[in-house]
Design a protein around this motif. Structure first.
Motif, short mmCIF file in Angstrom:
data_model
loop_
_atom_site.label_atom_id
_atom_site.label_comp_id
_atom_site.label_asym_id
_atom_site.label_seq_id
_atom_site.Cartn_x
_atom_site.Cartn_y
_atom_site.Cartn_z
N ALA A 1 7.60 -53.74 28.47
CA ALA A 1 7.54 -52.67 27.47
C ALA A 1 6.25 -51.89 27.63
O ALA A 1 5.31 -52.34 28.29
N GLY A 2 6.22 -50.72 27.01
CA GLY A 2 5.01 -49.92 26.95
C GLY A 2 4.42 -49.60 28.31
O GLY A 2 5.14 -49.32 29.27
N SER A 3 3.10 -49.69 28.37
CA SER A 3 2.43 -49.29 29.61
C SER A 3 2.71 -50.27 30.74
O SER A 3 2.63 -49.92 31.91
N ASP A 4 3.06 -51.54 30.41
CA ASP A 4 3.42 -52.49 31.48
C ASP A 4 4.67 -52.02 32.22
O ASP A 4 4.78 -52.13 33.44
N TYR B 1 5.71 -48.92 32.31
CA TYR B 1 5.33 -47.71 33.03
C TYR B 1 4.65 -48.07 34.35
O TYR B 1 4.93 -47.51 35.41
N LEU C 1 4.98 -47.07 38.27
CA LEU C 1 3.85 -46.35 38.85
C LEU C 1 3.27 -47.10 40.05
O LEU C 1 2.99 -46.51 41.10
N ARG D 1 -3.12 -31.86 41.59
CA ARG D 1 -2.94 -32.02 40.14
C ARG D 1 -1.51 -31.75 39.69
O ARG D 1 -0.97 -32.45 38.84
N LEU E 1 0.57 -34.67 40.70
CA LEU E 1 0.26 -35.82 39.85
C LEU E 1 0.91 -35.66 38.47
O LEU E 1 1.50 -36.59 37.94
N ALA E 2 0.78 -34.46 37.93
CA ALA E 2 1.35 -34.21 36.61
C ALA E 2 2.87 -34.37 36.64
O ALA E 2 3.48 -34.97 35.75
N HIS F 1 4.58 -36.15 38.78
CA HIS F 1 4.91 -37.56 38.99
C HIS F 1 4.71 -38.36 37.70
O HIS F 1 5.48 -39.28 37.41
N PHE F 2 3.69 -38.00 36.94
CA PHE F 2 3.44 -38.63 35.64
C PHE F 2 4.66 -38.49 34.75
O PHE F 2 5.10 -39.43 34.10
N ASP F 3 5.23 -37.30 34.74
CA ASP F 3 6.42 -37.05 33.92
C ASP F 3 7.65 -37.78 34.45
O ASP F 3 8.43 -38.33 33.69
N HIS G 1 7.33 -41.35 33.60
CA HIS G 1 7.55 -41.51 32.16
C HIS G 1 9.04 -41.50 31.85
O HIS G 1 9.55 -42.34 31.11
N MET H 1 -3.42 -35.70 30.61
CA MET H 1 -2.04 -35.67 30.11
C MET H 1 -1.78 -36.97 29.35
O MET H 1 -2.33 -38.02 29.71
N VAL I 1 4.85 -44.16 25.40
CA VAL I 1 5.69 -45.12 26.12
C VAL I 1 5.86 -46.32 25.19
O VAL I 1 4.96 -47.14 25.07
N GLU J 1 3.06 -47.63 22.90
CA GLU J 1 1.77 -47.28 23.50
C GLU J 1 1.75 -45.82 23.92
O GLU J 1 2.76 -45.12 23.87
N VAL K 1 0.38 -43.55 27.29
CA VAL K 1 -0.17 -43.60 28.63
C VAL K 1 -0.89 -42.29 28.90
O VAL K 1 -0.37 -41.21 28.59
N LEU L 1 -6.09 -36.16 35.43
CA LEU L 1 -5.69 -35.49 36.67
C LEU L 1 -6.87 -35.32 37.63
O LEU L 1 -6.67 -35.19 38.84
#
Lengths: 284, 91
Positions: A217-220, A222, A226, A237, A240-241, A243-245, A248, B15, B19, B22, B24, B28
């Motif tokens: 769950a949560g950031s684990d 994610y 990742l 950038r 990265l942005a 990929h972040f999305d 998520h 950003m 999640v 939490e 995240v 950047l």
């Protein structure tokens, strides 16, 4: 799409640029150096090959080192360059094997040596199939994330081949930096050629006495995605942005678990059953 | 020195996404990811909503039944750490 070309072998002379990123094994061996070049990127696999990738990720040109064979270039292209170039195009790619289960597919996330291929082979030698051995490309659709089939081969260590397959009928060309055998899909080893909706993902953990599955769950959760991402340009950038999305969204949409199990070939049927039961039970 | 009414903002290079329980964060500039839960998440939500750290302290005292002085010290220390990591900026 990616346009691939292979050039004549050339020696790997030292580069003037400093790599902006490296993949390094635990023992300190450099696996990949990422350089910037006039056309975009130059990826050096020391002793094996250089690959130039266009700035938009749509073209890949290979320069094998002098003793590198075609099978190695093909393998590097399929399992490293394609996912990295696709990441440059804004398409997410992850280190995972993917196998078919009832109603969809399951991703087995993990770094090299985690046991992905052995577990995927055990599925594909039974009543299921595998979509990809090492690089998961995904496509987002209205009803979820779909795994895209990749090359119909699996790489296994000799003990896995012997335990699972015996005398394989179909072997692809050996690759020169690894003693792993490459098994080609065939009648016994089923390759699934249809994109399948990802019902769940399992991050392969360590050797344990029992088969244990726990939700993340949560950031684990994610981080499970990742940590197993391919990303060509970690300094861009926008990329990265993006990929972040992507991470998520996929980690939010695909139920993700840790999977610890005994590293014993005899236990693989039990591991497969546990995965199937878990996917059914969670209604994934 | 940071205070409960020090105006804080989220820099453009940071950003954040929820999640589960939490949040995240991605810087950047450095490419480094962070996970916030519990008090960290409450602080982040307060700043995201344009509120002060004092608001975060009130929320924490209400939700966790902790001593206000302790909550204030924890919030200030955590917010300072986020500023040091480039995840928040004093304005």
């Amino acid at each position: 799409m990616i346009r691939q070309t292979t050039n004549e072998p050339r020696s790997q002379t030292s580069l003037e640029s400093t790599p902006f990123h490296r993949y390094v094994f635990d023992d300190g061996t450099v696996w990949t150096e990422f350089h910037r070049s006039k056309v975009g990127y130059l990826l050096r696999f020391p002793g094996l090959a250089d690959f130039e990738v266009s700035a938009d990720g749509t073209e890949v040109a290979a320069w094998p080192a002098e003793d590198t064979d075609e099978a190695t270039i093909e393998h590097l292209y399929i399992n490293q360059l394609v996912p990295l170039a696709m990441s440059r195009q804004g398409r997410p790619a992850f280190h995972a094997s993917v196998v078919t289960v009832t109603g969809g597919a399951v991703a087995l996330l993990g770094s090299a040596g985690a046991g992905k291929s052995t577990l995927a082979a055990s599925f594909a030698l039974g009543e299921a199939g595998f979509l990809t051995d090492d690089a998961l490309l995904v496509e987002e659709r209205d009803d979820g994330f779909y795994a895209i089939p990749s090359h119909p081969s699996l790489r296994l260590w000799a003990d896995s081949v012997e335990a699972l397959v015996g005398e394989p009928e179909s072997l692809a060309g050996a690759i020169c930096y690894s003693t792993k055998a490459r098994l080609l899909a065939g009648e016994a080893l089923a390759h699934d050629v249809e994109p399948r909706r990802l019902l769940a993902a399992f991050r392969l953990g360590g050797n344990s006495e029992f088969v244990t599955i726990k939700p993340l769950a949560g950031s684990d959760r994610y981080r499970a995605w990742l940590d197993n991402s391919f990303l060509l340009d970690i300094e861009d950038r926008d990329l990265l942005a993006q990929h972040f999305d992507w991470t998520h969204r996929i980690s939010g949409a695909v139920p993700t678990f840790t999977l610890d199990y005994p590293r014993d070939f005899c236990m693989l049927p039990e591991v497969r059953d546990a995965i199937r039961r878990h996917v059914r039970k969670t209604g994934s | 020195m940071m205070k409960l009414d020090t105006p804080l903002t989220i820099p453009p290079q940071v950003m954040s996404r929820p999640v589960g329980d939490e949040t995240v964060l991605l810087n950047l500039e450095s490419g480094i990811y962070f996970g916030l839960d519990g008090i960290g998440r409450l602080i982040w939500e307060s700043v995201s909503a344009g509120k002060t750290l004092g608001h975060a302290v009130q929320t924490i005292v209400g939700e966790y039944e902790v001593d206000p002085a302790r909550a204030e010290a924890d919030v200030l220390a955590f917010a300072s750490d986020l500023v040091d990591r480039g995840l928040l900026a004093e304005t």
